[in-house]
Every structure is written in C-alpha cells, then in structure tokens.
Design a protein around this motif. Structure first.
Motif, PDB file in Angstrom:
ATOM      1  N   UNK A   1     -18.166   7.653  14.535  1.00 24.12           N
ATOM      2  CA  UNK A   1     -17.673   6.279  14.662  1.00 24.12           C
ATOM      3  C   UNK A   1     -16.176   6.271  14.969  1.00 24.12           C
ATOM      4  N   UNK A   2     -15.797   5.536  16.000  1.00 23.81           N
ATOM      5  CA  UNK A   2     -14.389   5.378  16.357  1.00 23.81           C
ATOM      6  C   UNK A   2     -13.943   3.971  15.997  1.00 23.81           C
ATOM      7  N   UNK A   3     -12.779   3.870  15.393  1.00 24.01           N
ATOM      8  CA  UNK A   3     -12.288   2.559  14.991  1.00 24.01           C
ATOM      9  C   UNK A   3     -10.889   2.306  15.536  1.00 24.01           C
ATOM     10  N   UNK A   4     -10.617   1.042  15.733  1.00 23.55           N
ATOM     11  CA  UNK A   4      -9.312   0.585  16.203  1.00 23.55           C
ATOM     12  C   UNK A   4      -9.040  -0.729  15.492  1.00 23.55           C
ATOM     13  N   UNK A   5      -8.135  -0.731  14.541  1.00 23.96           N
ATOM     14  CA  UNK A   5      -7.905  -1.895  13.699  1.00 23.96           C
ATOM     15  C   UNK A   5      -6.419  -2.247  13.664  1.00 23.96           C
ATOM     16  N   UNK A   6      -6.153  -3.486  13.389  1.00 30.60           N
ATOM     17  CA  UNK A   6      -4.773  -3.946  13.238  1.00 30.60           C
ATOM     18  C   UNK A   6      -4.686  -4.802  11.981  1.00 30.60           C
ATOM     19  N   UNK A   7      -3.489  -4.883  11.418  1.00 23.88           N
ATOM     20  CA  UNK A   7      -3.335  -5.664  10.195  1.00 23.88           C
ATOM     21  C   UNK A   7      -1.904  -5.629   9.709  1.00 23.88           C
ATOM     22  N   UNK A   8      -1.763  -5.648   8.377  1.00 26.59           N
ATOM     23  CA  UNK A   8      -0.434  -5.719   7.774  1.00 26.59           C
ATOM     24  C   UNK A   8      -0.353  -4.808   6.554  1.00 26.59           C
ATOM     25  N   UNK A   9       0.845  -4.326   6.275  1.00 29.46           N
ATOM     26  CA  UNK A   9       1.076  -3.444   5.131  1.00 29.46           C
ATOM     27  C   UNK A   9       2.303  -3.942   4.377  1.00 29.46           C
ATOM     28  N   UNK A  10       2.188  -3.964   3.058  1.00 29.08           N
ATOM     29  CA  UNK A  10       3.319  -4.315   2.206  1.00 29.08           C
ATOM     30  C   UNK A  10       3.666  -3.131   1.312  1.00 29.08           C
ATOM     31  N   UNK A  11       4.947  -2.793   1.242  1.00 26.60           N
ATOM     32  CA  UNK A  11       5.448  -1.734   0.355  1.00 26.60           C
ATOM     33  C   UNK A  11       6.405  -2.377  -0.655  1.00 26.60           C
ATOM     34  N   UNK A  12       6.245  -2.055  -1.921  1.00 27.36           N
ATOM     35  CA  UNK A  12       7.203  -2.468  -2.943  1.00 27.36           C
ATOM     36  C   UNK A  12       7.975  -1.240  -3.410  1.00 27.36           C
ATOM     37  N   UNK A  13       9.300  -1.367  -3.493  1.00 28.87           N
ATOM     38  CA  UNK A  13      10.173  -0.242  -3.852  1.00 28.87           C
ATOM     39  C   UNK A  13      11.010  -0.592  -5.083  1.00 28.87           C
ATOM     40  N   UNK A  14      11.337   0.460  -5.834  1.00 28.06           N
ATOM     41  CA  UNK A  14      12.260   0.330  -6.955  1.00 28.06           C
ATOM     42  C   UNK A  14      13.260   1.478  -6.879  1.00 28.06           C
ATOM     43  N   UNK A  15      14.517   1.187  -7.118  1.00 27.61           N
ATOM     44  CA  UNK A  15      15.549   2.227  -7.058  1.00 27.61           C
ATOM     45  C   UNK A  15      15.655   2.911  -8.413  1.00 27.61           C
ATOM     46  N   UNK A  16      15.382   4.218  -8.418  1.00 27.58           N
ATOM     47  CA  UNK A  16      15.410   5.008  -9.638  1.00 27.58           C
ATOM     48  C   UNK A  16      16.341   6.192  -9.420  1.00 27.58           C
ATOM     49  N   UNK A  17      17.394   6.293 -10.246  1.00 27.64           N
ATOM     50  CA  UNK A  17      18.375   7.379 -10.105  1.00 27.64           C
ATOM     51  C   UNK A  17      18.896   7.464  -8.680  1.00 27.64           C
ATOM     52  N   UNK A  18      19.251   6.305  -8.118  1.00 24.36           N
ATOM     53  CA  UNK A  18      19.840   6.194  -6.783  1.00 24.36           C
ATOM     54  C   UNK A  18      18.880   6.590  -5.656  1.00 24.36           C
ATOM     55  N   UNK A  19      17.597   6.653  -5.954  1.00 16.93           N
ATOM     56  CA  UNK A  19      16.609   6.940  -4.925  1.00 16.93           C
ATOM     57  C   UNK A  19      15.531   5.861  -4.926  1.00 16.93           C
ATOM     58  N   UNK A  20      15.141   5.427  -3.723  1.00 21.04           N
ATOM     59  CA  UNK A  20      14.091   4.430  -3.616  1.00 21.04           C
ATOM     60  C   UNK A  20      12.733   5.078  -3.812  1.00 21.04           C
ATOM     61  N   UNK A  21      11.904   4.474  -4.660  1.00 21.99           N
ATOM     62  CA  UNK A  21      10.561   4.967  -4.935  1.00 21.99           C
ATOM     63  C   UNK A  21       9.546   3.849  -4.678  1.00 21.99           C
ATOM     64  N   UNK A  22       8.420   4.205  -4.077  1.00 27.80           N
ATOM     65  CA  UNK A  22       7.343   3.247  -3.858  1.00 27.80           C
ATOM     66  C   UNK A  22       6.620   3.011  -5.177  1.00 27.80           C
TER      67      UNK A  22
ATOM     68  N   UNK B   1      -2.487  -3.065   1.791  1.00 29.14           N
ATOM     69  CA  UNK B   1      -2.723  -3.164   3.232  1.00 29.14           C
ATOM     70  C   UNK B   1      -4.053  -3.850   3.493  1.00 29.14           C
ATOM     71  N   UNK B   2      -4.134  -4.504   4.632  1.00 29.66           N
ATOM     72  CA  UNK B   2      -5.361  -5.163   5.046  1.00 29.66           C
ATOM     73  C   UNK B   2      -5.444  -5.102   6.564  1.00 29.66           C
ATOM     74  N   UNK B   3      -6.664  -4.859   7.086  1.00 29.21           N
ATOM     75  CA  UNK B   3      -6.815  -4.754   8.537  1.00 29.21           C
ATOM     76  C   UNK B   3      -8.199  -5.207   8.966  1.00 29.21           C
TER      77      UNK B   3
END
Length: 353
Positions: free
Chosen positions: A297-318, A323-325
């Motif tokens: 099966x071959x698929x071709x989908x489009x949609x949207x993705x949301x990432x939430x980040x928090x800064x921990x010890x001066x580094x961004x972490x997810x 996501x939905x498509x």
C-alpha cells in the motif's frame, strides 16, 4: 578523578592509531626482509600485537560512549556515523588477526600478517575521518558547531504504536520552512542585522524539528531520546492513536518504521513558532508519503503537526506532539464562469478607435 572534556576517547585513540601503524609496517618489514628478522624483532611484534589489541578495545568502548553523548548538529551526525563504521571495521580486522597470531603460531607471519596490514590501511582512513570530526565539524571542542543543514534523513511505518501508522511524515528531500525571520535594526553607523534571543531559540527549534524529520524517515530513535523530555505522563498523539512515554514512542513506533515501510518521506512546511517565557509551540503543515512492505500500500497524506517545547537547562525539549492527516488532494482549479470568460475574451480582443 579528573574529568576529560568531553570524554576519554581522545586519550586512547592516539595509542591505537600509532600502534596499528607500527604493527602494520613491522609486518611489511618482516615479509620483505624475512632473513633479517631477528628473534628480538619477532618478540617486539608479539608485544605490539598485545598492546594494540588492548588499545583497540579501549578506543572502541570510549568511542561508542562519545558517539552517544557528544553534542552535534545534523551534518556532523552523518560524519560521526561514518567514522564509527570505519572504526568498527578496523577493530574487527585487527582483533581477528591478533587471535590468529596466537592461536595458529605456524601461520602468524602469513595469515595473521594479512590482517595486520589490512588494519594499517583501515586505521589510516578511520583516523582521517576522525580528524574531520574535530577540524571540520568542531566536535569535542569547547566551542560547539553552529547548527546547519536541515537535519538527518529519516523513516516511518504501519506496525505498532499509533492507530494508523500510514499517516505520518514526508519527503526525505523535503525542506523545512519557517515564517520566523531575523529582526532588522538601525544604528548610527548604518543598517545591520542582529540576532536576538528569539532568533537563536527559533534556530534551535528548527534544528530539533529537522532532527525529528530525520528520525522518522530513518527509523532512528536517537533524535527523539536527545530532544524529547522524558517524563511520566508524556503522551504523543497521532491521527487518533497515541504513544504513552518516550520509550513507547521510540520502541513501538519510530524504530519499527524502518522495517515496516519500503520508504517514507516527511516534509514540514509553513512552520510558525511562538514563545512564552520558557515555553514554546510550533505548528507546521505536513506532507507524508510512503509504501508499506507487507501490503504494498502506498500513501500520500497531508495535514498538520503541533510541537510543544519547554526550556530545560537552557535547552529546548519537546514535551508533547500532536499530528493529524488525511489523503492528499490536489488543490482544485476554479473553473471560470460564463461571465468571467466573456470578460476575459473582451479584454483579449483589440479595440477599435
């Protein structure tokens, strides 16, 4: 015990390179001038083999530790992997030769010697690639390399984890775009561009998203373990399904993709990044293409993705992704009405004056 920055690998690697080179050239000398090979020379070779084997094992162990711990950007990740593969091949060849040297004494100057000379050639290439990591990519130095490139290239599947696995991630040759741009400022001596704190944070988050793209397309959990904040209660949602916790995401979703899919490509575009103190979120358009090994099966989908980040010890972490498509549909071209066609034709016809 003092601490080596960033690890112990640089100490052992120099012993390994020098010992393998000497052992290889000594073997060539013994072959070419066998009549002049004294017992002292043979004894020297024996000790070289022993010391080289010890150095090889220590170097490989500390090298693997460095591979999984040294901070790096996207281009240097590929260079690190290439160097690691050459180093492992070199080590295997030499250890086999060392084993034959002591197990089959009658053949030690012939069969084992071939492995020693081969190790000489391999370690030369490995050392060159290791040097590139430091002098070209800046790994293991106090000043880390500036992140460049759009990330590794990665994979995704229909096996375990989220509801419909066919609905994620696109185009290994795809690009990552953003609506964020640097701020322009005026000064008394002319116009110039200055990178603000937000610009640096934006670049860092774009780099993380690029690494995540690489992880999906290649079925590689390393970027997720590096950039995701592993905490109890973490949930990663995709098209009606979810993974609970980072280990579940990596072992039951990301890594199985490389075996479940013949190929997968993922594209993030129109990325919008917003900041609120030590919290940030990014929203992106997605396009996902792939082919399932089991069914074809071959698929071709489009949609949207949301990432939430928090800064921990001066580094961004997810801390969360969603996501939905759905099946991709080509944008429809609006057919002109009769009145629009008449208006178009009237403009195309020459006017008489």
């Amino acid at each position: 015990m003092f601490e080596i920055i960033p690890n112990w690998h640089p100490i052992f690697v120099h012993f390994t390179v020098s010992l393998l080179v000497i052992a290889g050239f000594l073997q060539l000398f013994i072959w070419l001038f066998s009549s002049k090979a004294s017992s002292a020379l043979i004894s020297t070779q024996k000790w070289l083999v022993v010391l080289s084997a010890i150095a090889v094992l220590a170097t490989v162990a500390t090298g693997l530790q460095a591979y999984y711990s040294v901070a790096h950007d996207t281009p240097s990740h590929l260079a690190m992997t290439d160097h690691r593969n050459w180093a492992i091949a070199t080590s295997i060849v030499f250890i086999i030769g060392a084993a034959l040297y002591f197990i089959v004494p009658k053949l030690k100057q012939n069969l084992a010697g071939i492995f020693f000379v081969a190790a000489l050639i391999l370690v030369s290439v490995t050392a060159m690639k290791g040097g590139e990591l430091v002098y070209r990519h800046g790994l293991g130095v106090m000043s880390l390399p500036e992140v460049s490139g759009e990330g590794h290239d990665h994979e995704h599947a229909d096996g375990e984890g989220h509801g419909d696995q066919d609905e994620q991630h696109a185009d290994s040759q795809g690009t990552i775009d953003t609506k964020e741009s640097a701020h322009d400022h005026d000064s008394s001596d002319g116009h110039h561009n200055e990178r603000s704190a937000d610009d640096n944070d934006t670049a860092a988050i774009k780099s993380i998203i690029a690494d995540i793209k690489y992880g999906w397309e290649n079925g590689d959990g390393t970027p997720f373990r590096k950039h995701f904040l592993d905490f109890e209660g973490a949930r990663y949602v995709e098209s009606g399904g979810q993974n609970e916790g980072l280990d579940d995401l990596v072992t039951h979703h990301v890594e199985p993709e490389k075996d479940a899919l013949e190929y997968l490509s993922l594209e993030f575009s129109n990325i919008e990044i917003h900041f609120e103190n030590n919290f940030a979120w990014a929203v992106a358009d997605t396009r996902v293409k792939g082919k399932v090994n089991k069914t074809g099966y071959e698929f071709d989908k489009s949609g949207y993705q949301t990432f939430l980040f928090r800064k921990v010890n001066e580094q961004w972490k997810v801390v969360h992704t969603h996501s939905s498509s759905r099946d991709y549909k080509e944008p429809k071209v609006k057919e002109p009405t009769d009145k629009e066609e008449e208006a178009t034709h009237s403009h195309d016809e020459p006017h008489e004056h």
